[in-house]
Design a protein around this motif. Structure first.
Motif, PDB file in Angstrom:
ATOM      1  N   HIS A 132      -3.546   7.919   2.265  1.00 53.01           N
ATOM      2  CA  HIS A 132      -4.115   9.146   2.801  1.00 53.01           C
ATOM      3  C   HIS A 132      -3.079   9.928   3.616  1.00 53.01           C
ATOM      4  O   HIS A 132      -3.011  11.156   3.532  1.00 53.01           O
ATOM      5  CB  HIS A 132      -5.323   8.815   3.676  1.00 53.01           C
ATOM      6  N   GLN A 156      -7.028   6.334  -6.336  1.00 55.16           N
ATOM      7  CA  GLN A 156      -5.993   6.795  -5.419  1.00 55.16           C
ATOM      8  C   GLN A 156      -4.623   6.476  -6.007  1.00 55.16           C
ATOM      9  O   GLN A 156      -4.379   5.350  -6.463  1.00 55.16           O
ATOM     10  CB  GLN A 156      -6.143   6.112  -4.054  1.00 55.16           C
ATOM     11  N   ASP A 180     -15.206   4.508  -8.701  1.00 56.08           N
ATOM     12  CA  ASP A 180     -15.698   4.481  -7.324  1.00 56.08           C
ATOM     13  C   ASP A 180     -14.608   4.947  -6.366  1.00 56.08           C
ATOM     14  O   ASP A 180     -14.907   5.496  -5.304  1.00 56.08           O
ATOM     15  CB  ASP A 180     -16.150   3.069  -6.951  1.00 56.08           C
ATOM     16  N   SER A 181     -13.364   4.690  -6.732  1.00 51.38           N
ATOM     17  CA  SER A 181     -12.224   5.174  -5.955  1.00 51.38           C
ATOM     18  C   SER A 181     -11.012   5.238  -6.874  1.00 51.38           C
ATOM     19  O   SER A 181     -10.763   4.302  -7.648  1.00 51.38           O
ATOM     20  CB  SER A 181     -11.929   4.244  -4.773  1.00 51.38           C
ATOM     21  N   HIS A 237     -12.513   5.969   3.048  1.00 52.16           N
ATOM     22  CA  HIS A 237     -13.303   7.180   2.825  1.00 52.16           C
ATOM     23  C   HIS A 237     -14.135   7.581   4.037  1.00 52.16           C
ATOM     24  O   HIS A 237     -14.670   8.697   4.095  1.00 52.16           O
ATOM     25  CB  HIS A 237     -14.193   6.990   1.599  1.00 52.16           C
ATOM     26  N   LEU A 238     -14.271   6.688   5.017  1.00 56.89           N
ATOM     27  CA  LEU A 238     -14.904   7.026   6.290  1.00 56.89           C
ATOM     28  C   LEU A 238     -13.909   6.893   7.439  1.00 56.89           C
ATOM     29  O   LEU A 238     -14.306   6.898   8.603  1.00 56.89           O
ATOM     30  CB  LEU A 238     -16.114   6.113   6.547  1.00 56.89           C
ATOM     31  N   GLY A 260     -11.390   1.610   1.234  1.00 57.88           N
ATOM     32  CA  GLY A 260     -10.675   2.759   0.695  1.00 57.88           C
ATOM     33  C   GLY A 260     -10.404   3.876   1.675  1.00 57.88           C
ATOM     34  O   GLY A 260      -9.780   4.881   1.321  1.00 57.88           O
ATOM     35  N   ASP A 286      -4.020   2.542   4.266  1.00 61.06           N
ATOM     36  CA  ASP A 286      -4.289   3.935   4.664  1.00 61.06           C
ATOM     37  C   ASP A 286      -3.097   4.851   4.419  1.00 61.06           C
ATOM     38  O   ASP A 286      -3.241   6.077   4.490  1.00 61.06           O
ATOM     39  CB  ASP A 286      -4.659   3.983   6.144  1.00 61.06           C
ATOM     40  N   GLY A 341      -9.118   8.924   5.337  1.00 58.01           N
ATOM     41  CA  GLY A 341      -9.318  10.040   4.400  1.00 58.01           C
ATOM     42  C   GLY A 341      -9.853  11.283   5.064  1.00 58.01           C
ATOM     43  O   GLY A 341      -9.184  12.331   5.090  1.00 58.01           O
ATOM     44  N   PRO A 342     -11.066  11.240   5.632  1.00 54.94           N
ATOM     45  CA  PRO A 342     -11.579  12.441   6.302  1.00 54.94           C
ATOM     46  C   PRO A 342     -10.869  12.751   7.614  1.00 54.94           C
ATOM     47  O   PRO A 342     -10.840  13.909   8.048  1.00 54.94           O
ATOM     48  CB  PRO A 342     -13.057  12.109   6.545  1.00 54.94           C
ATOM     49  N   ASP A 354     -12.696   1.759   8.231  1.00 55.18           N
ATOM     50  CA  ASP A 354     -13.021   1.798   6.797  1.00 55.18           C
ATOM     51  C   ASP A 354     -11.849   1.606   5.841  1.00 55.18           C
ATOM     52  O   ASP A 354     -11.984   1.857   4.647  1.00 55.18           O
ATOM     53  CB  ASP A 354     -13.739   3.118   6.457  1.00 55.18           C
TER      54      ASP A 354
END
Length: 438
Positions: A386, A345, A342-343, A157-158, A155, A383, A161-162, A151
């Motif tokens: 993150h 960062q 929507d994002s 987010h899947l 961004g 990435d 990030g997590p 992902d």
């Protein structure tokens, strides 16, 4: 076996082309809206490649099919370093391409396909090098975390990030993160210059929503949502953001100024960046904030005035200047239009110094003596945004020695994406030298 031991059979580039081709053939298209095949197949393939040489892996998903791979490898001397790449790619329309975007074909000395430069090339360099070292017993003394994410193209987010929240124990002791979009060459005034990413612009994917009175299209409608939106979009799209040199770009334009025989200043920065030829498309974008309108949506019938209209803006702001950017954005939007994201960062920036930066520079120069190595600020995002939340210093280092006539930066998300075979092999050799130095 130490790195100093000669071994004519040792070749960190032996598998890089085949691994890159295999990854390209696995469709990991990320549409950003939940559609697409996901990264599971590619993640399982990466895990198999690592497990084959004795490196244990773990797969983790934020959602089914959106698969990340994490592994620990290396010694126990010094602080851990993260080496990361993503497995997803942006969409590609096969009808627009000379060769099918998921064929992984080799033609004209290049590997073709979606992901060839963003970023299955670096995934392949990393895997080829690690596998060669693991087989030969050339294990770096420093502990390494190997991470291949889902992902990133939407961004993270899947993906990252997590992942850093759910598996924080994998990453929290890492002090450096090394990933994509850096170490590629350009030619300036006859000198080859390798650009290592030391900074990224912040990302603001902006949603503008305008409201007004709905009604029949034949009547007067001074409070028209489409008009309000169009005026805001035009103001934002036409705004000329001033040149501002971040510390990273001051170093880069000074390097170009030295070759051009002039002192680099904000006034001549754009002129100096033009020395990079096609790469100026990207490098010119990191001398200021940017806001590009990309999507519009309103109405359902020509004779009906809608009560709402929306637009999307791709905003990128210089690291450390988010508040300034957002304040100007509010002024440009004007009344009747609501701003949401929507994002959103923040950017990142680190000085190009210390042992890791020195190892990058030395590794390139050992393969290409006489070249110049300099840091740069990237217009897009990775990435790293993150991972740096955990306090890591981040660099982009996917080394490629490129031909002068290849519009490399134009291939990112572009049609006929491809990477030279010899550049892939060069990158694997340089990255092997880097691992031997850290």
């Amino acid at each position: 076996m130490s790195d100093a031991t000669p071994d004519p059979s040792y070749d960190p580039a032996a598998e890089v082309v085949d691994i890159c081709r295999d990854l390209i053939r696995m469709d990991t298209t990320n549409f950003g809206d939940g559609q697409g095949p996901g990264e599971r197949k590619a993640a399982e393939h990466v895990a198999t490649l690592l497990e084959e040489v004795g490196i244990a892996t773990e797969l983790w998903e934020a959602e089914p099919g959106r698969t990340n791979v994490v592994a620990r490898w290396g010694g126990d001397q010094g602080e851990p370093m993260l080496l990361h790449g993503h497995l997803d790619v942006v969409p590609a329309n096969a009808d627009d391409w000379q060769l099918h975007p998921f064929s992984g074909e080799v033609q004209d000395g290049m590997v073709w396909g979606r992901g060839a430069v963003d970023m299955k090339d670096f995934d392949a360099m990393l895997l080829s090098t690690v596998r060669a070292r693991a087989r030969a017993g050339r294990v770096p003394s420093r502990p390494l975390v190997l991470c291949f994410t889902a992902d990133e193209e939407a961004g993270g987010h899947l993906g990252a990030g997590p992942l850093v929240e759910a598996k924080r124990e994998w990453f929290e002791d890492c002090t450096y993160a090394v990933g994509e979009v850096g170490g590629f060459s350009t030619t300036v005034r006859g000198r080859r210059m390798y650009l290592v990413e030391a900074a990224e612009k912040g990302m603001a994917w902006i949603r503008l929503t305008a409201t007004g009175n709905a009604g029949h299209g034949s009547m007067r409608h001074p409070d028209n949502a489409v008009t309000h939106l169009a005026e805001a979009v035009a103001r934002i799209g036409r705004h000329e953001w001033p040149v501002q040199l971040t510390p990273t770009m001051r170093v880069l334009v000074a390097s170009v100024g030295e070759l051009a025989g002039t002192e680099a200043t904000p006034d001549n920065a754009l002129q100096l960046v033009e020395e990079f030829g096609p790469a100026a498309r990207m490098l010119g974008a990191v001398l200021s904030h940017t806001t590009n309108p990309t999507m519009l949506e309103a109405g359902y019938k020509v004779n009906v005035v809608p009560g709402q209209a929306t637009a999307r803006i791709d905003g990128r702001f210089l690291p450390g200047l988010q508040d300034e950017f957002l304040a100007t954005l509010e002024e440009l939007v004007g009344p009747h239009v609501e701003v949401s994201f929507d994002s959103l960062q923040d950017g990142l920036e680190t000085a190009y110094d210390g042992a890791v930066a020195d190892a990058m520079t030395a590794s390139i120069l050992e393969e290409d003596p006489g070249a110049i190595v300099a840091p740069y600020l990237m217009s897009g995002g990775t990435d790293a945004k993150h991972f740096t939340k955990l306090g890591m210093r981040a660099f982009g280092f996917a080394p490629l020695r490129l031909p002068d006539d290849l519009d490399f930066t134009g291939l990112f998300h572009g049609v006929d994406e491809r990477v030279p075979v010899d550049a892939l092999e060069f990158g694997a050799r340089v990255f092997d030298r880097f691992l031997g130095r850290i």
